[in-house]
Every structure is written in C-alpha cells, then in structure tokens.
Design a protein around this motif. Structure first.
Motif, PDB file in Angstrom:
ATOM      1  N   VAL A 381       0.831  -0.959  -0.164  1.00  0.00           N
ATOM      2  CA  VAL A 381      -0.132  -0.347  -0.131  1.00  0.00           C
ATOM      3  C   VAL A 381       0.776   1.094   0.212  1.00  0.00           C
ATOM      4  O   VAL A 381       1.936   1.594   0.619  1.00  0.00           O
ATOM      5  CB  VAL A 381      -0.717  -0.063   1.408  1.00  0.00           C
ATOM      6  CG1 VAL A 381      -2.302   1.074   1.158  1.00  0.00           C
ATOM      7  CG2 VAL A 381      -1.668  -1.391   1.250  1.00  0.00           C
ATOM      8  N   VAL A 382       1.175   2.052  -1.090  1.00  0.00           N
ATOM      9  CA  VAL A 382       1.524   3.474  -1.487  1.00  0.00           C
ATOM     10  C   VAL A 382       1.208   4.746  -0.728  1.00  0.00           C
ATOM     11  O   VAL A 382       0.246   4.928  -1.437  1.00  0.00           O
ATOM     12  CB  VAL A 382       1.935   3.190  -2.467  1.00  0.00           C
ATOM     13  CG1 VAL A 382       3.089   4.697  -2.641  1.00  0.00           C
ATOM     14  CG2 VAL A 382       3.335   1.896  -3.309  1.00  0.00           C
ATOM     15  N   LEU A 383       1.628   5.526  -0.456  1.00  0.00           N
ATOM     16  CA  LEU A 383       0.969   6.093   0.774  1.00  0.00           C
ATOM     17  C   LEU A 383       1.070   7.709   0.734  1.00  0.00           C
ATOM     18  O   LEU A 383       2.218   7.489  -0.002  1.00  0.00           O
ATOM     19  CB  LEU A 383       0.874   6.266   2.351  1.00  0.00           C
ATOM     20  CG  LEU A 383       0.247   5.222   3.003  1.00  0.00           C
ATOM     21  CD1 LEU A 383       0.589   5.086   4.405  1.00  0.00           C
ATOM     22  CD2 LEU A 383      -1.165   4.716   3.131  1.00  0.00           C
ATOM     23  N   PRO A 384       0.842   8.316   0.029  1.00  0.00           N
ATOM     24  CA  PRO A 384       0.476  10.304  -0.381  1.00  0.00           C
ATOM     25  C   PRO A 384       1.796  10.040   0.530  1.00  0.00           C
ATOM     26  O   PRO A 384       2.093   9.634   1.917  1.00  0.00           O
ATOM     27  CB  PRO A 384      -0.122  10.694  -0.070  1.00  0.00           C
ATOM     28  CG  PRO A 384      -1.643   9.762  -0.151  1.00  0.00           C
ATOM     29  CD  PRO A 384      -1.322   8.771   0.403  1.00  0.00           C
ATOM     30  N   GLU A 385       2.712  11.097   0.317  1.00  0.00           N
ATOM     31  CA  GLU A 385       3.605  11.637   0.543  1.00  0.00           C
ATOM     32  C   GLU A 385       3.366  12.262   1.209  1.00  0.00           C
ATOM     33  O   GLU A 385       2.727  13.562   1.258  1.00  0.00           O
ATOM     34  CB  GLU A 385       4.903  12.104  -0.838  1.00  0.00           C
ATOM     35  CG  GLU A 385       6.017  13.019  -0.076  1.00  0.00           C
ATOM     36  CD  GLU A 385       6.670  14.009  -1.157  1.00  0.00           C
ATOM     37  OE1 GLU A 385       8.127  13.804  -1.052  1.00  0.00           O
ATOM     38  OE2 GLU A 385       5.695  13.919  -2.130  1.00  0.00           O
ATOM     39  N   SER A 402       7.886  -2.376   6.501  1.00  0.00           N
ATOM     40  CA  SER A 402       7.640  -0.643   5.983  1.00  0.00           C
ATOM     41  C   SER A 402       8.754  -0.917   4.577  1.00  0.00           C
ATOM     42  O   SER A 402       9.756  -1.664   4.783  1.00  0.00           O
ATOM     43  CB  SER A 402       7.319   0.163   7.184  1.00  0.00           C
ATOM     44  OG  SER A 402       6.332   0.097   8.047  1.00  0.00           O
ATOM     45  N   GLU A 403       7.942   0.285   3.879  1.00  0.00           N
ATOM     46  CA  GLU A 403       9.604   0.905   2.746  1.00  0.00           C
ATOM     47  C   GLU A 403       8.684   1.718   2.961  1.00  0.00           C
ATOM     48  O   GLU A 403       8.368   2.796   3.237  1.00  0.00           O
ATOM     49  CB  GLU A 403       8.916  -0.123   1.267  1.00  0.00           C
ATOM     50  CG  GLU A 403       9.173  -1.393   1.803  1.00  0.00           C
ATOM     51  CD  GLU A 403       9.082  -2.602   0.796  1.00  0.00           C
ATOM     52  OE1 GLU A 403       8.482  -2.015  -0.065  1.00  0.00           O
ATOM     53  OE2 GLU A 403       9.814  -3.558   0.503  1.00  0.00           O
ATOM     54  N   ARG A 414       7.411   7.765  -0.832  1.00  0.00           N
ATOM     55  CA  ARG A 414       6.103   8.026   0.282  1.00  0.00           C
ATOM     56  C   ARG A 414       6.276   6.861   1.086  1.00  0.00           C
ATOM     57  O   ARG A 414       6.674   5.291   0.413  1.00  0.00           O
ATOM     58  CB  ARG A 414       5.360   7.770  -1.303  1.00  0.00           C
ATOM     59  CG  ARG A 414       5.052   9.105  -2.077  1.00  0.00           C
ATOM     60  CD  ARG A 414       4.300   8.525  -3.393  1.00  0.00           C
ATOM     61  NE  ARG A 414       4.267   9.035  -3.909  1.00  0.00           N
ATOM     62  CZ  ARG A 414       3.524   9.519  -5.372  1.00  0.00           C
ATOM     63  NH1 ARG A 414       2.332   8.399  -5.633  1.00  0.00           N
ATOM     64  NH2 ARG A 414       2.678  10.776  -5.951  1.00  0.00           N
ATOM     65  N   PRO A 415       5.635   6.599   2.151  1.00  0.00           N
ATOM     66  CA  PRO A 415       5.479   5.532   2.677  1.00  0.00           C
ATOM     67  C   PRO A 415       4.923   4.431   1.800  1.00  0.00           C
ATOM     68  O   PRO A 415       3.637   4.748   1.554  1.00  0.00           O
ATOM     69  CB  PRO A 415       4.831   5.695   4.086  1.00  0.00           C
ATOM     70  CG  PRO A 415       4.833   7.271   4.020  1.00  0.00           C
ATOM     71  CD  PRO A 415       4.921   7.717   2.422  1.00  0.00           C
ATOM     72  N   VAL A 416       5.383   2.935   2.407  1.00  0.00           N
ATOM     73  CA  VAL A 416       4.822   1.958   1.212  1.00  0.00           C
ATOM     74  C   VAL A 416       4.637   1.009   2.982  1.00  0.00           C
ATOM     75  O   VAL A 416       5.804   0.184   3.884  1.00  0.00           O
ATOM     76  CB  VAL A 416       5.542   1.160   0.547  1.00  0.00           C
ATOM     77  CG1 VAL A 416       5.541   0.473  -0.036  1.00  0.00           C
ATOM     78  CG2 VAL A 416       6.293   2.009  -0.626  1.00  0.00           C
TER      79      VAL A 416
END
Length: 473
Positions: A381-385, A402-403, A414-416
């Motif tokens: 799940v790629v969250l917005p910056e 977490s990536e 962007r947090p993943v």
C-alpha cells in the motif's frame, strides 16, 4: 550421624516427587482435560470437488468433569497441519430455521504434541461448559496442495487422477461415542478407495461409519483414488501494489506467477487436437481464468513480458466486475505463466475518514482469481507523500513490513505498508484497513514545485533575452 542422613534422605523424597510432577505436568494436564470431555456425536464432511479441500466438522461436546471447561481441543496429523490454510469455529444454538451461529476464537495450543506428532488447536468457548452440560460446535478448515497426482505424468488425451489420504476415524484427544465421515468427489469416477466397515459409495459420496465408542487418538488410514479434472491453479507469487492518490484515483497493479500444479504433461502438444476435441484433449488444462474485480473499475489492462494480451473480456455491473482472461497459450500440468493485471478505481469507494480525523484504506486482501491457491501474497500500500503514523488492521495473522518509494517529484518519498502472507485461499478475500495521518497542505507540494520551476524558467528566459553579452559597445 546416621539419624541425620536418614532425615536428609526423607527430605529429598518430596523434592524428587515435585520435580517429577513438573516434568510430566503438560502431558498430565492434557490427559486430564481429555478425560473431562467427551464427544457425543461427530460428523465430518470432506469436499474434494476442487483442488482446495474444504472440511466441515460438526461436534456435540459434553463435559463429564467436576469443573467447568473453557476450551475444546482439536487435533490434526502433522501432514495436514503443514497444508492447513484456514481454520474457523462457531457455536451452534437453536434448531433448524432458528439456528444461530456464534463465532469462536481458534488458536494454536501450547500443549505438547500428541501421539505420532499430532498438533493441537484450542477453541475458546463463549461460556464455560458446566458439568453435565453440552455444546454444539461447527469447525471449518481448508487444506491446500493435499491431492497427489497419480500417475504423476499424463499425456494430452489422458484424464487427471489424484490420491487423497486421510483417516476413516476422526483424530481427536477425546472419546467419540458416535461418528461418521462423508467424502464428496467431483464425479462418480472413483478408481478405488479403502474400505473400513461399515463404508459405502453412493454416486459421488463415500460414507465411512457410523463408528461407535472410539477411544482418543484412534486413527485408521484410508486412500481415495479418483478423477479430478479441475484446474489446479496455484499462484506461486502475487505482488499487488495499491497506490493512493488524493487527487481521486486508486491505481492497482498485480504481478502474477501462475502454475498448473496438477499431473505434469508428458509428450508433445497438438493445438489442432486441443481445439478439435475440447472434451477429451487437455481436459484438466487452463482454458480461461476469471478475476473478480471491484465495481466501477476502469483503465483495465492485461499483459505479459511480450506485451498486451487481447484475449480478455471485461463484464461490469453496478455491484461487481469480472475480467475473463485467457493465457497466451494453454496451461497444462507443470506449465507456468507470468502476467500483469492493472486497473484503476474511484478513490471515494475505498478511502474514508475515521472519527479521530485519520484516513484509512479499506481493500480486499486475497487473490481476485477464482479457486486459486497463493503460495505467497504481498500487498504493498503506497501512501501519499507526507503520510505519517500508518497502522494496519487485518482479520488474520500477516507479516508487516515498511518501505519507502520514490516517484516523480517526490522529495522525502512515499511510505509503503507491506503485508505478506503464505498459503492464501479464496476465503482470505476479506477486507483489511490501513490507517494514516495526512495534512491537506501536502497536496499542494507538487503543484507549487511545478509552478516554481516554470516561474524560474520564465524569469531566466526573460533575463537572458534582456542581457547583452556582446564584446562590442
């Protein structure tokens, strides 16, 4: 002096007894708990219609002990525990049309292994079972990759035969007063099955029992050899990327590695025979696959390493979307294919705001392709910056990582949120939630960056046009 030695020996005896009681504490507690409960009736129904084995076990448990019982133990042989994908339990109350189902928690038990390495799971009852009381429990569990192709290799024109191994008696740590087992096969084409009297075959059902007064851990091996031409679709790895854009879109990209896990194909392959005799040639192969996608899907594509695959059909409605895909070539036993499915979704259907002001994504976890087993699934799940403090709610155990991902115009990345799970079946297609904090000001970061770049380029161009860099005056 002799009196002192005798007294010291007498004091050592209670100590040795205490040590012995500690060393055998786990096994004695298991024996006592097993003797306190007994199963009055047990009915097991095993569905072998697909390559995913679904079992429903209905138990009526009675407490014959002096104290209330809070848990009921289930036992499985080691080979089944290895392939156990999902286990659920529920308490049944009422009768017939007024029957109510109350879910119960099922967890691996910390008891020592039983005879022959049997593993235990513990069912937590809603209310303690009092002395003399009884409770009806329905247990559902799913086994994957438990059908053995036999023969291991088949030609294009041969049907697929498989073996299923189990026990005619239900493995249990309790005495079972009466029990039956019913095995359903895909068709009436059963080559052979182990007979344990009383046992019978009626069309597609094999019935073992009823058996009376079986002692704990009774086990009678059986073997069923039958025809099963259903595609053994196994996704060796599925990597799904869910990219959230607060500008109104949710972009999904799914990478598949698919294999036919049935009897391996031997000899040559004739496409002419495959197309002219579809009911005989390659009956267990993949002719098409159906992916169940969310409604209001758009921008759908289906491609592999060569390029776009045009043999796909998308059917959409208000409540669902179905993507029917055909591999670039038929998949026979042992053959594999890699491909990508991508699509977009309206953000408002899946992104919501909680009461505390946090935003959360609500999406399905499992594989959208029907009747497939996934050896390993990875949801990214790629969250917005600018998103902070992500947290996850999943209805079953997963591995959480977490990536950070960098795309165009990103500054800090962007947090993943990465969620991984092995041995996934269609019943894992339940929703999970990813919560995070996000300030709306971060949505202006990229537009302001682009505006600033164009502004400085414009100023630089104006300055260059009004600048005199010639040597002459």
């Amino acid at each position: 002096m002799e009196v002192f030695v005798a007294r010291s020996r007498l004091t050592l005896i209670p100590l040795l007894l205490a040590l012995l009681s500690l060393s055998f504490g786990s096994s004695s507690s298991l024996t006592s708990s097993s003797s306190e409960l007994q199963i009055l009736t047990a009915e097991r129904r095993i569905d072998l219609a697909s390559h995913i084995i679904r079992v429903v076990l209905t138990l009526k448990v009675q407490n014959d002990g002096a104290s209330p019982a809070k848990n009921v133990l289930l036992s499985f042989p080691p080979p089944q525990v290895k392939h156990l994908a999902l286990i659920q339990a529920a308490e049944l109350t009422g009768k017939k049309k007024k029957k109510a189902v109350h879910p119960l928690d099922v967890t691996p038990s910390n008891h020592a292994d039983g005879p022959n390495g049997a593993k235990f799971f513990s069912i937590s009852l809603r209310n303690p079972l009092t002395t003399g009381g009884s409770v009806s429990i329905e247990v559902s569990y799913i086994l994957t990759q438990s059908l053995e192709p036999f023969p291991v290799e088949i030609s294009q024109s041969e049907p697929q035969l498989v073996l299923y191994r189990d026990s005619a008696l239900i493995l249990s740590p309790y005495t079972i007063k009466q029990q039956t087992t019913v095995i359903r096969t895909p068709s009436t084409k059963v080559e052979s099955f182990t007979r344990v009297e009383p046992s019978s075959q009626i069309r597609t059902e094999l019935k073992y029992g009823p058996y009376e007064n079986q002692s704990p851990y009774s086990y009678t091996p059986i073997l069923v050899h039958f025809e099963n031409n259903n595609p053994f679709a196994v996704v060796e790895e599925l990597v799904r990327e869910i990219e959230i854009s607060h500008w109104g879109n949710l972009q999904i990209t799914e990478h598949y590695t698919l294999v036919h896990n049935g009897a391996k194909h031997k000899g040559g392959f004739s496409r002419v025979e495959y197309q002219s005799r579809p009911t005989i040639s390659g009956v267990s192969s993949f002719k098409h696959l159906v992916a169940k996608l969310p409604p209001r899907v758009h921008s759908v594509y289906y491609r592999d390493n060569i390029g776009n695959i045009s043999t796909s059909h998308l059917r959409t409605s208000y409540s669902k979307s179905e993507l029917e895909i055909e591999p670039r070539y038929p998949l026979l036993g042992g053959w594999r294919a890699t491909f990508v499915i991508g699509y977009g979704l309206p953000l408002q259907d899946f992104l919501f705001e909680s009461n505390d002001g946090r935003r959360y994504l609500n999406f399905s976890f499992g594989c959208p392709i029907a009747e497939t087993v996934v050896n390993k699934i990875t949801n990214k799940v790629v969250l917005p910056e600018g998103s902070k403090n992500p947290s996850v709610i999943v209805p079953f155990s997963v591995e959480h990582l977490s990536e950070t991902k960098y795309t165009y115009l990103d500054i800090v990345g962007r947090p993943v949120v990465v969620l991984e799970k092995e041995n996934v079946v269609p019943e894992h297609n339940s929703h999970f939630q990813v919560y995070y904090n996000f300030h709306p000001m971060f949505m202006l970061a990229e537009p302001l960056m682009l505006t600033s770049v164009f502004f400085f380029l414009f100023v630089a161009a104006v300055a260059y046009l009004h600048m005199d860099i010639s040597i002459r005056k």
